[in-house]
Design a protein around this motif. Structure first.
Motif, mmCIF file in Angstrom:
data_model
loop_
_atom_site.group_PDB
_atom_site.id
_atom_site.type_symbol
_atom_site.label_atom_id
_atom_site.label_comp_id
_atom_site.label_asym_id
_atom_site.label_seq_id
_atom_site.Cartn_x
_atom_site.Cartn_y
_atom_site.Cartn_z
ATOM 1 N N ARG A 117 0.863 -1.188 0.000
ATOM 2 C CA ARG A 117 0.000 0.000 0.000
ATOM 3 C C ARG A 117 0.895 1.232 0.000
ATOM 4 N NH1 ARG A 117 0.005 -3.818 3.614
ATOM 5 N NH2 ARG A 117 -0.409 -2.498 5.423
ATOM 6 N N PHE A 118 0.461 2.238 -0.721
ATOM 7 C CA PHE A 118 1.229 3.473 -0.835
ATOM 8 C C PHE A 118 0.391 4.628 -0.303
ATOM 9 C CE2 PHE A 118 2.998 0.543 -3.803
ATOM 10 C CZ PHE A 118 4.357 0.821 -3.848
ATOM 11 N N SER A 119 1.005 5.443 0.530
ATOM 12 C CA SER A 119 0.267 6.575 1.089
ATOM 13 C C SER A 119 1.207 7.745 1.315
ATOM 14 C CB SER A 119 -0.403 6.182 2.418
ATOM 15 O OG SER A 119 0.569 5.801 3.375
ATOM 16 N N THR A 120 0.650 8.941 1.275
ATOM 17 C CA THR A 120 1.423 10.127 1.617
ATOM 18 C C THR A 120 1.622 10.155 3.128
ATOM 19 O OG1 THR A 120 -0.594 11.432 1.778
ATOM 20 C CG2 THR A 120 0.561 11.447 -0.341
ATOM 21 N N LEU A 121 2.676 10.821 3.559
ATOM 22 C CA LEU A 121 2.934 10.889 4.996
ATOM 23 C C LEU A 121 1.871 11.702 5.720
ATOM 24 C CD1 LEU A 121 5.590 9.621 4.136
ATOM 25 C CD2 LEU A 121 6.760 11.092 5.755
ATOM 26 N N SER A 122 1.180 12.548 4.984
ATOM 27 C CA SER A 122 0.089 13.302 5.603
ATOM 28 C C SER A 122 -1.158 12.446 5.785
ATOM 29 C CB SER A 122 -0.249 14.522 4.741
ATOM 30 O OG SER A 122 -0.650 14.113 3.443
ATOM 31 N N GLY A 123 -1.156 11.257 5.152
ATOM 32 C CA GLY A 123 -2.267 10.325 5.350
ATOM 33 C C GLY A 123 -3.479 10.568 4.493
ATOM 34 N N ASN A 124 -3.403 11.466 3.512
ATOM 35 C CA ASN A 124 -4.587 11.758 2.709
ATOM 36 C C ASN A 124 -4.672 10.919 1.439
ATOM 37 O OD1 ASN A 124 -2.520 12.906 1.294
ATOM 38 N ND2 ASN A 124 -3.398 14.975 1.207
#
Length: 395
Positions: free
Chosen positions: A262-269
């Motif tokens: 899974r890939f996500s931005t560090l801001s979690g959005n």
């Protein structure tokens, strides 16, 4: 400089070179010290502490990343799903500093990651015994403790030992530190309860017949040897044959790989699958496809880089930092890429860049991404562990 030395020795320890002869006396001394230390604990000249519940050690006999932390998380979740009340202890620093240890950070990166990835409580302390006692004091209902690392931490009495081996690097040249990567001799593998081989970059390996392993732990398995060879003859092979060595231990051997990326931005959005992330990277929009830079401050950064390219992600640059590197904004500020992709463990330390809106990393919320992965193991592995726990409980 430290990252360069780590990668240099990681590479050189995969072969036997003339210069390593100069380090052999130090390796012999290291071997003698480790053997004497283990013998002292085995003969009870130094006290082993039994904390009152079964303890499972997830460790290795070589330096560098082998996948212990993902395996620990997967095992904790599996035990919780099977009705156990599992807890995790790991090396690190807790808020009160333990026995007056100086606190370098409130929690180690592994501890923070594991606490976020599973429902099991996590306690970090340099002394595993103290960590286990603290865990039981906080959660007295715990009935199984998993120690992330600690195979050589003999002060903590253990019921099960799991040795994790990097299937790509194996055990290197077979030498002990500093001439090679080993913390203990390869004979140590014959004393553990089972072996897990992290085969992310190798062909699939079938688990040893677990029912036979349960009924005849001393039976030697010789059917797995060829499966641990590199996938093509051009790869650098360890000087010590991993296939032959493992076949001689007589221990159950289980395959582990990484999956469910899974890939996500560090801001979690954002929270995307590998396919969705690739679509964003390869989007040919007005500015063309996006350049991706990979960043890793782990024990084996090349495994992370290889995993990304195996998913089809083209990397514009690769940036390897020392294991447990304390990232600061300046480490990432000058990386020329639209996306900076890092491991989940590194993201724990880099999240502050987003939280504090550090201006030196322009558009940090869009640039900083992490890849989350899970350790994937056969059900036979979990069945084996549960069987061993229940047998010890009965005894």
């Amino acid at each position: 400089m430290r990252a360069w030395f780590e990668r240099f020795f990681s590479r050189e320890w995969q072969r036997r070179s003339g210069w390593q002869i100069l380090l052999q006396p130090l390796s012999w001394f290291f071997a003698a010290v480790t053997a004497i230390r283990r013998a002292i604990y085995q003969n009870r000249l130094l006290t082993k502490t039994n904390v009152g519940v079964p303890v499972i050690i997830v460790g290795n006999i070589s330096v560098g990343g082998t996948g212990k932390t993902p395996l620990t998380v997967a095992l904790a979740n599996a035990l919780l799903a099977r009705g156990f009340r599992a807890g995790i202890v790991t090396r690190g620093y807790v808020a009160d500093g333990g026995r007056n240890y100086k606190r370098r950070r409130e929690q180690s990166d592994e501890a923070t990651l594991m606490a976020a990835r599973c429902a099991a409580p996590v306690v970090a302390n340099r002394q595993r015994v103290l960590a286990a006692q603290m865990l039981l004091a906080e959660k007295p209902a715990i009935n199984a403790i998993i120690s992330d690392d600690g195979l050589q931490h003999y002060a903590l009495e253990r019921d099960l030992e799991i040795a994790v081996i990097d299937g790509a690097r194996g055990l290197g040249n077979g030498y002990l530190l500093p001439a090679g990567p080993l913390r203990e001799s390869t004979a140590r593998l014959s004393t553990v309860d089972c072996i897990v081989v992290n085969n992310t970059n190798l062909r699939t390996v079938s688990a040893v017949n677990v029912m036979s392993a349960m009924s005849a732990m001393s039976a030697t398995n010789t059917s797995n040897g060829a499966a641990f060879e590199a996938k093509n003859a051009g790869e650098l092979l360890p000087a010590t044959s991993l296939a032959n060595l493992l076949s001689e231990t007589g221990k159950p051997i289980f395959d582990m790989r990484y999956g469910y990326e899974r890939f996500s931005t560090l801001s979690g959005n954002e929270n995307l699958s590998a396919e969705q992330f690739l679509a964003i990277v390869q989007d040919k929009g007005a500015d063309g496809s996006k350049r991706v830079a990979a960043v890793a401050g782990i024990g084996n950064p090349d495994r992370f880089f290889a995993h990304l390219t195996g998913l089809g992600i083209s990397l514009a640059s690769r940036h390897a930092f020392p294991d447990h590197h304390p990232f600061v904004a300046a480490d990432l500020a000058n990386i020329d890429a639209e996306i900076i992709l890092m491991t989940e463990k590194d993201a724990v330390k880099c999240a502050v860049f987003v939280d504090n809106n550090i201006n030196s990393i322009s558009h940090s919320k869009q640039r900083l991404w992490q890849m989350q992965i899970d350790a994937v193991l056969p059900e036979a592995f979990y069945d084996f562990i549960v069987h061993q726990l229940n047998r010890r409980k009965k005894n």
